[in-house]
Design an enzyme around this catalytic site. Structure first.
Site, short mmCIF file in Angstrom:
data_model
loop_
_atom_site.label_atom_id
_atom_site.label_comp_id
_atom_site.label_asym_id
_atom_site.label_seq_id
_atom_site.Cartn_x
_atom_site.Cartn_y
_atom_site.Cartn_z
N ALA A 149 9.75 11.62 3.94
CA ALA A 149 10.44 10.73 3.00
C ALA A 149 10.94 9.47 3.69
O ALA A 149 11.35 9.51 4.86
CB ALA A 149 11.61 11.46 2.36
N GLU A 174 -0.76 6.90 7.72
CA GLU A 174 -0.61 7.70 8.93
C GLU A 174 -0.54 6.74 10.11
O GLU A 174 -1.45 5.96 10.33
CB GLU A 174 -1.78 8.66 9.08
CG GLU A 174 -1.58 9.76 10.11
CD GLU A 174 -2.71 10.79 10.04
OE1 GLU A 174 -2.40 11.99 9.96
OE2 GLU A 174 -3.90 10.39 10.07
N GLU A 217 -5.37 4.69 -0.38
CA GLU A 217 -6.24 3.55 -0.13
C GLU A 217 -7.19 3.81 1.03
O GLU A 217 -6.94 4.66 1.88
CB GLU A 217 -5.40 2.31 0.16
CG GLU A 217 -4.46 1.92 -0.97
CD GLU A 217 -3.72 0.62 -0.71
OE1 GLU A 217 -4.31 -0.28 -0.08
OE2 GLU A 217 -2.55 0.51 -1.14
N MET A 280 -3.81 -4.00 -7.85
CA MET A 280 -3.28 -4.71 -6.68
C MET A 280 -3.93 -6.09 -6.58
O MET A 280 -4.70 -6.40 -5.66
CB MET A 280 -3.51 -3.87 -5.42
CG MET A 280 -2.69 -2.59 -5.41
SD MET A 280 -2.84 -1.61 -3.90
CE MET A 280 -4.40 -0.77 -4.20
N THR A 281 -3.57 -6.94 -7.55
CA THR A 281 -4.18 -8.27 -7.67
C THR A 281 -3.45 -9.30 -6.81
O THR A 281 -2.81 -10.23 -7.30
CB THR A 281 -4.19 -8.69 -9.15
OG1 THR A 281 -2.97 -8.27 -9.78
CG2 THR A 281 -5.36 -8.08 -9.88
N TYR A 282 -3.54 -9.09 -5.50
CA TYR A 282 -2.97 -10.02 -4.52
C TYR A 282 -3.67 -9.79 -3.19
O TYR A 282 -4.50 -8.88 -3.06
CB TYR A 282 -1.46 -9.83 -4.38
CG TYR A 282 -0.98 -8.40 -4.40
CD1 TYR A 282 -1.10 -7.57 -3.29
CD2 TYR A 282 -0.42 -7.86 -5.56
CE1 TYR A 282 -0.67 -6.25 -3.31
CE2 TYR A 282 0.00 -6.54 -5.59
CZ TYR A 282 -0.12 -5.74 -4.47
OH TYR A 282 0.29 -4.44 -4.50
N GLU A 283 -3.36 -10.61 -2.22
CA GLU A 283 -3.93 -10.55 -0.86
C GLU A 283 -5.36 -11.07 -0.78
O GLU A 283 -6.14 -10.62 0.06
CB GLU A 283 -3.83 -9.14 -0.27
CG GLU A 283 -2.40 -8.71 0.05
CD GLU A 283 -1.79 -9.42 1.27
OE1 GLU A 283 -2.12 -9.05 2.41
OE2 GLU A 283 -0.99 -10.34 1.06
N TRP A 406 4.96 -6.65 -5.49
CA TRP A 406 4.94 -6.28 -4.07
C TRP A 406 5.53 -7.47 -3.32
O TRP A 406 4.90 -8.53 -3.29
CB TRP A 406 3.51 -5.98 -3.59
CG TRP A 406 3.48 -5.65 -2.14
CD1 TRP A 406 3.19 -6.49 -1.10
CD2 TRP A 406 3.77 -4.38 -1.54
NE1 TRP A 406 3.29 -5.85 0.10
CE2 TRP A 406 3.64 -4.55 -0.13
CE3 TRP A 406 4.16 -3.13 -2.03
CZ2 TRP A 406 3.87 -3.50 0.76
CZ3 TRP A 406 4.36 -2.10 -1.15
CH2 TRP A 406 4.21 -2.29 0.24
#
Length: 428
Positions: A149, A174, A217, A280-283, A406
């Site tokens: 957590a 990870e 992802e 995730m419409t960015y980057e 985000w």
């Protein structure tokens, strides 16, 4: 709210007089740190009821009314004009407010280390009133299916006091990176899945989460159907516990799109199984890539239009960044990353470097260039009132469920004012 773009020679006194408001109101709304030194090209939000519109060549009462979604008779009436009044270029019209749509709004928050920083807690406290969900990023899955957590700090109390629901974000992170190997274990080993789902349900019910959000992802392409099957099982368990389930999806423009980020994300399956999804419409512009807008509207629209062929509009949250980047040029593949900056920092930097802010009409994003003290050229892309309003207009046009930010922690006061001006936020 009215959006105004600073021109050469403008002062706050002049702008305030134009919109029948005060200098202090504009300073407070935009959190201006140097109100006597505006930047040419800087977008300001002006808190007024409705909008003012200045007549452009070719405008008629009918065309202006259509643009703002009201009748030309109402437009004439509120401005005390006859229906056949000849409009002069530059004439100021008042546009009354229209009814706002209700949407779902969420924002990720990412504490680091063992505590939630004061900066993040303050951001959560300041912005929770504008949020349906506060997305705690992230609960990392261990290889035995248990969860590690993140720190909670006072976030639960902040959410509760603002009637904001908590979202438990589960990832295959990870050692700081998304792991395809870990993802494969989660999706293919039954014992790990059983432990994971038990851990999720126990944590959610104990800590008061409302939604379970899977952000897996860079999965192996061959795990696409295994991910779909996992979500079906998870949805049944989560629904039985009285909770919602959502997922994060890479920004695809077709079902066959290749690449490690995309192939295991099945838009049609997620749209069928999940209660809602975050695109995730960015980057597009990112820290290790070449300089460009982080969420260019033309690219964002392509993703959403494809998504709508697979997922109902009322299940889609549009992903939106709350930051920009400062790249040092020339860009070199594998070189130093761009610096992440807030929209407020971007404006301050433009002022310090005595450079005007430009606006890309295709990307619908502000940008500028400058040279630093060492003579190195920089290029900065960020978000402002105009760029975020363009995303709000897209949400309205396509009837989307809402927006997911985000991430919290970098100041962008104009966003929250415009969000409240455009929409009513759902509270569960």
């Amino acid at each position: 709210m009215q959006i105004y773009v600073v021109e050469q020679g403008d002062t706050l006194n002049k702008i305030a007089a134009t919109y029948h408001t005060t200098v202090n109101v504009i300073i407070d709304a935009n959190e201006l740190d140097a109100p006597d030194n505006l930047v040419v090209g800087q977008a300001l939000v002006i808190p007024i009821i409705g909008n003012f519109y200045f007549v452009q060549p070719g405008d008629t009462l009918y065309s202006i009314a259509q643009t703002f979604g009201i009748s030309y008779q109402e437009l004439a009436q509120v401005n005390n004009l006859s229906l056949d009044h000849a409009l002069q270029i530059g004439f100021r019209l008042y546009i009354p407010s229209s009814a706002t749509r209700e949407i779902t709004s969420s924002a990720y928050i990412e504490p680091f280390g063992n505590t939630v920083s004061e900066t993040l807690e303050n951001a959560a406290m300041k912005n929770a009133p504008y949020l349906t969900y506060l997305n705690l990023f992230s609960y990392n899955v261990n290889r035995d299916g248990t969860l590690t957590a993140p720190p909670m700090g006072n976030l639960q109390q902040i959410a509760t006091s603002n009637n904001t629901s908590l979202m438990l974000v589960v990832t295959n992170l990870e050692e700081g990176s998304f792991s395809a190997e870990l993802g494969h274990i989660i999706l293919t080993v039954q014992a790990v899945q059983n432990t994971l789902l038990d851990s999720i349900i126990n944590t959610a019910t104990t800590e008061g989460f409302t939604d379970i959000h899977f952000d897996f992802e860079f999965l192996q392409p061959g795990d696409r159907e295994a991910y779909n099957n996992f979500l079906r099982v998870a949805k049944q368990r989560i629904e039985e516990a009285g909770l919602f389930m959502s997922t994060a999806l890479a920004p695809k423009t077709s079902a066959e799109q290749e690449g490690a980020w995309y192939e295991a994300h099945d838009y049609a399956a997620h749209g069928e199984i999940a209660d809602f999804v975050v695109l995730m419409t960015y980057e597009w512009g990112y820290s290790y890539g070449p300089p460009m807008a982080v969420s260019p509207l033309n690219q964002v629209r392509q993703v959403v239009e494809y998504a709508l062929t697979e997922i109902p509009a009322d299940k889609i949250l549009l992903g939106q960044n709350l930051y920009g980047y400062d790249w040092t040029l020339p860009f070199e593949e594998g070189g130093e990353p761009a610096e992440a900056i807030s929209p407020q920092q971007a404006i301050t930097r433009a002022r310090q470097q005595h450079t005007a802010i430009e606006y890309d009409d295709t990307a619908q994003a502000p940008f500028y260039r400058y040279r630093d003290a060492q003579g190195k050229l920089h290029e900065v892309w960020f978000e402002d009132a105009r760029s975020i309003q363009a995303k709000f207009d897209l949400i309205k046009e396509l009837g989307l469920l809402g927006i997911a930010y985000w991430k919290l922690g970098l100041a962008f006061p104009q966003n929250w004012l415009l969000l409240e001006d455009n929409f009513t936020i759902t509270k569960l």
